[in-house]
Design a protein around this motif. Structure first.
Motif, PDB file in Angstrom:
ATOM      1  N   PHE A 189      47.020  76.726  20.889  1.00 34.82           N
ATOM      2  CA  PHE A 189      48.255  76.419  21.819  1.00 34.82           C
ATOM      3  C   PHE A 189      47.923  75.273  22.666  1.00 34.82           C
ATOM      4  O   PHE A 189      48.859  74.556  22.865  1.00 34.82           O
ATOM      5  N   GLN A 190      46.721  75.131  23.012  1.00 38.04           N
ATOM      6  CA  GLN A 190      46.233  73.859  23.822  1.00 38.04           C
ATOM      7  C   GLN A 190      46.531  72.659  23.120  1.00 38.04           C
ATOM      8  O   GLN A 190      46.976  71.789  23.810  1.00 38.04           O
ATOM      9  N   ILE A 191      46.233  72.589  21.787  1.00 33.39           N
ATOM     10  CA  ILE A 191      46.426  71.499  21.072  1.00 33.39           C
ATOM     11  C   ILE A 191      47.689  71.209  21.039  1.00 33.39           C
ATOM     12  O   ILE A 191      48.313  70.202  21.066  1.00 33.39           O
ATOM     13  N   LEU A 192      48.625  72.480  20.837  1.00 38.64           N
ATOM     14  CA  LEU A 192      50.224  72.057  20.583  1.00 38.64           C
ATOM     15  C   LEU A 192      50.866  71.760  21.741  1.00 38.64           C
ATOM     16  O   LEU A 192      51.868  71.541  21.485  1.00 38.64           O
ATOM     17  N   LEU A 193      50.285  71.884  22.704  1.00 36.80           N
ATOM     18  CA  LEU A 193      50.895  71.553  23.894  1.00 36.80           C
ATOM     19  C   LEU A 193      51.129  70.014  24.097  1.00 36.80           C
ATOM     20  O   LEU A 193      52.236  69.416  24.591  1.00 36.80           O
ATOM     21  N   LEU A 194      50.232  69.230  23.476  1.00 40.40           N
ATOM     22  CA  LEU A 194      50.496  67.538  23.138  1.00 40.40           C
ATOM     23  C   LEU A 194      51.671  67.577  22.482  1.00 40.40           C
ATOM     24  O   LEU A 194      52.479  66.642  22.658  1.00 40.40           O
ATOM     25  N   TYR A 195      52.002  68.547  21.194  1.00 47.78           N
ATOM     26  CA  TYR A 195      53.217  68.302  20.416  1.00 47.78           C
ATOM     27  C   TYR A 195      54.266  68.452  21.200  1.00 47.78           C
ATOM     28  O   TYR A 195      55.227  67.565  21.211  1.00 47.78           O
ATOM     29  N   VAL A 196      54.417  69.472  22.194  1.00 49.66           N
ATOM     30  CA  VAL A 196      55.507  69.536  23.082  1.00 49.66           C
ATOM     31  C   VAL A 196      55.807  68.489  23.750  1.00 49.66           C
ATOM     32  O   VAL A 196      57.008  67.865  23.728  1.00 49.66           O
ATOM     33  N   ALA A 197      54.996  67.616  24.505  1.00 47.78           N
ATOM     34  CA  ALA A 197      55.041  66.512  25.191  1.00 47.78           C
ATOM     35  C   ALA A 197      55.617  65.486  24.251  1.00 47.78           C
ATOM     36  O   ALA A 197      56.681  64.894  24.655  1.00 47.78           O
ATOM     37  N   LEU A 198      54.999  65.332  23.065  1.00 45.16           N
ATOM     38  CA  LEU A 198      55.583  64.070  22.409  1.00 45.16           C
ATOM     39  C   LEU A 198      56.879  64.548  21.622  1.00 45.16           C
ATOM     40  O   LEU A 198      57.803  63.554  21.759  1.00 45.16           O
ATOM     41  N   THR A 199      56.943  65.777  21.324  1.00 52.71           N
ATOM     42  CA  THR A 199      58.334  65.867  20.855  1.00 52.71           C
ATOM     43  C   THR A 199      59.638  65.737  21.735  1.00 52.71           C
ATOM     44  O   THR A 199      60.728  65.650  21.790  1.00 52.71           O
ATOM     45  N   LEU A 235      53.241  63.948   7.968  1.00 59.43           N
ATOM     46  CA  LEU A 235      52.804  65.499   8.526  1.00 59.43           C
ATOM     47  C   LEU A 235      52.228  66.000   7.187  1.00 59.43           C
ATOM     48  O   LEU A 235      51.170  66.851   7.417  1.00 59.43           O
ATOM     49  N   THR A 236      52.951  65.985   6.285  1.00 56.71           N
ATOM     50  CA  THR A 236      52.275  66.621   4.844  1.00 56.71           C
ATOM     51  C   THR A 236      50.950  66.105   4.654  1.00 56.71           C
ATOM     52  O   THR A 236      50.209  66.824   4.151  1.00 56.71           O
ATOM     53  N   LEU A 237      50.633  64.918   4.565  1.00 54.38           N
ATOM     54  CA  LEU A 237      49.520  64.072   4.196  1.00 54.38           C
ATOM     55  C   LEU A 237      48.298  64.563   5.324  1.00 54.38           C
ATOM     56  O   LEU A 237      47.499  65.169   4.911  1.00 54.38           O
ATOM     57  N   LEU A 238      48.515  64.552   6.479  1.00 61.86           N
ATOM     58  CA  LEU A 238      47.615  65.329   7.609  1.00 61.86           C
ATOM     59  C   LEU A 238      47.446  66.625   7.271  1.00 61.86           C
ATOM     60  O   LEU A 238      46.074  67.097   7.630  1.00 61.86           O
ATOM     61  N   LEU A 239      48.468  67.421   7.053  1.00 57.81           N
ATOM     62  CA  LEU A 239      48.269  68.900   6.904  1.00 57.81           C
ATOM     63  C   LEU A 239      47.253  69.027   5.532  1.00 57.81           C
ATOM     64  O   LEU A 239      46.480  69.972   5.660  1.00 57.81           O
ATOM     65  N   GLY A 285      42.898  72.564  12.679  1.00 61.02           N
ATOM     66  CA  GLY A 285      43.107  71.112  11.892  1.00 61.02           C
ATOM     67  C   GLY A 285      44.715  70.956  11.695  1.00 61.02           C
ATOM     68  O   GLY A 285      45.101  69.893  11.624  1.00 61.02           O
ATOM     69  N   ALA A 286      45.420  71.797  11.287  1.00 61.02           N
ATOM     70  CA  ALA A 286      46.774  72.049  11.195  1.00 61.02           C
ATOM     71  C   ALA A 286      47.520  71.402  12.290  1.00 61.02           C
ATOM     72  O   ALA A 286      48.467  71.043  12.408  1.00 61.02           O
ATOM     73  N   ALA A 287      47.126  72.250  13.670  1.00 60.00           N
ATOM     74  CA  ALA A 287      47.535  72.005  14.914  1.00 60.00           C
ATOM     75  C   ALA A 287      47.603  70.412  15.281  1.00 60.00           C
ATOM     76  O   ALA A 287      48.414  69.612  15.752  1.00 60.00           O
ATOM     77  N   VAL A 288      46.175  69.843  14.989  1.00 54.55           N
ATOM     78  CA  VAL A 288      46.151  68.524  15.267  1.00 54.55           C
ATOM     79  C   VAL A 288      46.953  67.531  14.133  1.00 54.55           C
ATOM     80  O   VAL A 288      47.466  66.461  14.430  1.00 54.55           O
ATOM     81  N   ALA A 289      47.112  68.123  13.205  1.00 54.10           N
ATOM     82  CA  ALA A 289      47.930  67.494  11.917  1.00 54.10           C
ATOM     83  C   ALA A 289      49.233  67.311  12.518  1.00 54.10           C
ATOM     84  O   ALA A 289      50.170  66.153  12.776  1.00 54.10           O
ATOM     85  N   VAL A 290      49.800  68.492  13.090  1.00 49.65           N
ATOM     86  CA  VAL A 290      51.328  68.339  13.665  1.00 49.65           C
ATOM     87  C   VAL A 290      51.141  67.463  14.692  1.00 49.65           C
ATOM     88  O   VAL A 290      52.198  66.780  14.960  1.00 49.65           O
ATOM     89  N   VAL A 291      50.408  67.436  15.734  1.00 47.07           N
ATOM     90  CA  VAL A 291      50.421  66.336  16.797  1.00 47.07           C
ATOM     91  C   VAL A 291      50.316  64.912  16.373  1.00 47.07           C
ATOM     92  O   VAL A 291      51.019  64.084  17.017  1.00 47.07           O
ATOM     93  N   LEU A 292      49.496  64.690  15.430  1.00 55.62           N
ATOM     94  CA  LEU A 292      49.273  63.243  14.950  1.00 55.62           C
ATOM     95  C   LEU A 292      50.583  62.952  14.347  1.00 55.62           C
ATOM     96  O   LEU A 292      51.019  61.883  14.468  1.00 55.62           O
ATOM     97  N   ALA A 293      51.129  63.762  13.450  1.00 57.24           N
ATOM     98  CA  ALA A 293      52.390  63.315  12.761  1.00 57.24           C
ATOM     99  C   ALA A 293      53.675  63.159  13.893  1.00 57.24           C
ATOM    100  O   ALA A 293      54.286  62.375  13.483  1.00 57.24           O
ATOM    101  N   GLU A 294      53.828  63.814  14.817  1.00 59.13           N
ATOM    102  CA  GLU A 294      54.509  63.609  15.910  1.00 59.13           C
ATOM    103  C   GLU A 294      54.367  62.523  16.665  1.00 59.13           C
ATOM    104  O   GLU A 294      55.425  61.733  17.179  1.00 59.13           O
TER     105      GLU A 294
END
Length: 146
Positions: A3-13, A43-47, A58-67
């Motif tokens: 969840f902490q990693i995905l907070l970055l995704y929320v900001a980016l999205t 996203l696919t490659l990073l995942l 790692g999946a969470a980081v992949a989502v953040v990097l792809a975003e």
């Protein structure tokens, strides 16, 4: 941790949503489709790489990097269609978002349910204190929506 990693995704999205509206509003539908395709490939490659190496984190980081990749590409394409405001304009909203994220980060210690409410409250207070939203903006919205 996820969840902490995905907070970055929320900001980016959130930022990406604003840029998408500008790009599509300026008639860049085809550019938007190209960027989304590139972001999906990233996203696919990073995942495929990060999930086997680091599991769920790692999946969470992949989502953040792809975003992040998608946002950078979207900004690039939007700048090709319209002139974007100077970067300093984005500082107060980013600080407000950072305040919301920081509160959410610490609120996660109490569990995943209180964190969104705490983050929204902190963000709301920050946008008022940092004058991201002015009283004239609120009056304008009230006139248009009510």
């Amino acid at each position: 941790v996820v969840f902490q990693i995905l907070l970055l995704y929320v900001a980016l999205t959130l930022l990406n949503s604003i840029v998408v509206c500008a790009l599509v509003g300026a008639g860049g539908d085809r550019m938007y489709a190209g960027v989304i395709t590139a972001g999906t490939i990233a996203l696919t490659l990073l995942l495929l790489v990060l999930t086997p190496l680091f599991g769920l984190a790692g999946a969470a980081v992949a989502v953040v990097l792809a975003e992040a990749v998608t946002l950078l590409l979207m900004l690039n394409r939007t700048a090709a269609v319209i002139s974007l405001p100077r970067p300093g304009v984005f500082v107060p909203p980013l600080l407000a978002g950072g305040a919301g994220m920081a509160v959410a980060w610490f609120a996660l210690a109490a569990g995943p349910l209180p964190a969104p409410g705490a983050a929204m409250t902190a963000y709301g207070v920050a946008i008022v204190l940092l004058k991201v939203i002015l009283p004239s903006d609120i009056l304008y919205l009230r006139e248009k929506l009510v």
